[in-house]
Scaffold this active site. Structure first.
Site, short mmCIF file in Angstrom:
data_model
loop_
_atom_site.label_atom_id
_atom_site.label_comp_id
_atom_site.label_asym_id
_atom_site.label_seq_id
_atom_site.Cartn_x
_atom_site.Cartn_y
_atom_site.Cartn_z
N GLY A 1 9.40 25.99 26.01
CA GLY A 1 9.15 27.43 26.12
C GLY A 1 9.28 27.93 27.54
O GLY A 1 8.63 28.89 27.94
N GLY B 1 11.86 29.35 28.69
CA GLY B 1 12.72 30.53 28.73
C GLY B 1 14.19 30.23 28.90
O GLY B 1 14.89 30.90 29.66
N SER C 1 16.69 30.73 26.88
CA SER C 1 17.59 31.80 26.41
C SER C 1 17.75 32.88 27.48
O SER C 1 18.87 33.33 27.76
CB SER C 1 17.05 32.47 25.15
OG SER C 1 16.77 31.52 24.18
N ASP D 1 10.44 37.10 31.57
CA ASP D 1 11.23 35.86 31.70
C ASP D 1 12.59 36.14 32.34
O ASP D 1 13.08 35.36 33.16
CB ASP D 1 11.38 35.18 30.33
CG ASP D 1 11.67 36.16 29.20
OD1 ASP D 1 11.79 37.38 29.45
OD2 ASP D 1 11.79 35.72 28.05
O1 PMV Z 1 6.47 32.62 24.53
P1 PMV Z 1 6.93 32.95 25.90
O2 PMV Z 1 6.68 31.87 26.90
O3 PMV Z 1 8.31 33.46 25.94
O4 PMV Z 1 5.98 34.13 26.40
C1 PMV Z 1 5.81 35.30 25.68
C2 PMV Z 1 4.96 36.27 26.44
C3 PMV Z 1 4.72 37.58 25.70
O5 PMV Z 1 3.95 38.41 26.57
C4 PMV Z 1 3.90 37.33 24.43
C5 PMV Z 1 6.01 38.28 25.32
C6 PMV Z 1 6.75 38.94 26.44
O6 PMV Z 1 7.96 39.17 26.28
O7 PMV Z 1 6.14 39.28 27.47
#
Ligand code: PMV
Length: 326
Positions: A110, A112, A114, A157
């Site tokens: 996770g 990021g 992508s 991200d």
């Molecule tokens: O699941 P991850 O690591 O991509 O994090 C998501 C974080 C959120 O705040 C839930 C979504 C976002 O785009 O900010």
């Protein structure tokens, strides 16, 4: 004009502020040393070609004029939509492109991948075609790409992949403020549970529909603690950052995105002497983070392992998207 270019972009780790950052609140995010790489070559024939071995895409090929039409394999989506968005604004005069992406990290953590591959694609196209986009223009086009595919997301991200470092970030890039940080005393534990971010964003938004005042108040609390944590990070006041992380975890639990596994790892880290610990990202799975005094680090690593997590070695606060070679 350059015929071939390789660029790389970092992954990300959410420090504080997840979920609330989707709804016009701030978060803190740091870029991690595991990088995604993309090599783009200009070709004579008017085709888009993609090889992305990490996501099982081999010799995927279609005419540039047919971008986005027909079945797009899952692993090709972010790159293909990024290319289509880029050529929509800066059309290719002739010929085509060949892209190869390679990741230094597994998509499963996770971190990021992508978003990092989207940023790489746009940066590489920008350089190779001479469009020379600045960081904000790269961010905007990459964020649009992510929204085109996922429909939801704050873009934190995409910002980490583009700018690198440690950022104070508000939804959609309304504020992207690099923080002067040298290092953060962080330990990262992977839960082994795979999660789908959009599914969890949707779950939280269902809760917000049911209890709007309650959930909005939680988002406001998250905003408050992110503001305080930003100040504490700049002052290297790790004990305060840790305490704020613990409060942040409490309200994330209230949003319903904690899980037994993450909680076990988080409590184990705290009991072994961490300043504080919380989940990082959408929740339920992926990773947790702990801020740790140096002298307790080994003990905390061991406690996370004992709780069933896998401690991952990550460098943080690293450089954003960059050219590797031309
Ligand atoms: O699941 P991850 O690591 O991509 O994090 C998501 C974080 C959120 O705040 C839930 C979504 C976002 O785009 O900010």
């Amino acid at each position: 004009m350059t015929k071939q270019i390789t660029v790389s972009a970092p992954g990300k780790l959410m420090l504080l502020g997840e979920h609330a950052v989707v709804y016009d609140r701030p978060c803190l995010v740091t870029a991690v040393g595991q990088r995604m790489k993309a090599t783009i070559t200009l070709t004579e024939s008017p085709f888009f070609e993609l090889n992305a071995p990490d996501v099982n895409v081999a010799n995927y090929r279609k005419p540039i004029s047919a971008l986005l039409s027909g079945e797009v394999p899952k692993g090709a989506k972010f790159v293909e939509v990024a290319v289509a968005n880029f050529f929509g604004k800066y059309p290719l005069k002739s010929g085509g492109i060949k892209i190869e992406t390679n990741s230094e990290f597994s998509a499963e953590f996770g971190f990021g991948s992508s978003s990092a591959s989207t940023v790489c694609t746009i940066k590489a196209l920008s350089e190779i075609t001479g469009a020379n986009l600045d960081q904000k223009a790269i961010f905007d086009l990459a964020y649009k790409t992510v929204l085109d595919i996922q429909g939801k997301g704050s873009g934190f991200d995409v910002a980490a992949a583009t700018y690198g470092g440690t950022l104070y970030f508000v939804t959609g890039g309304k504020v992207i403020e690099p923080l002067k940080v040298e290092n953060l005393p962080i330990v990262v534990g992977y839960s082994g549970i795979k999660v789908d971010t959009v599914t969890l964003i949707n779950q939280v938004s269902e809760k917000a529909k049911k209890y709007p005042e309650v959930i909005e108040a939680i988002y406001d609390q998250i905003k408050n603690l992110v503001e305080k944590a930003k100040k504490a990070v700049l002052e290297k006041d790790w004990a305060t950052v840790g305490e704020l992380m613990n409060i942040n975890e409490g309200v994330l639990s209230a949003l319903g995105v904690e899980s037994q596994k993450l909680a076990d790892m988080i409590y184990a880290a705290r009991e072994a002497g961490a300043y504080g610990a919380k989940l990082s990202g959408a929740g339920i799975g992926d990773c947790m983070i702990a801020f740790t005094p140096t002298e307790n680090r080994d003990k905390i690593n061991q406690s996370i392992t004992n709780a069933g997590g896998k401690v991952i070695d990550v460098q943080i606060n690293v450089e954003g998207v960059r050219i590797e070679n031309v």
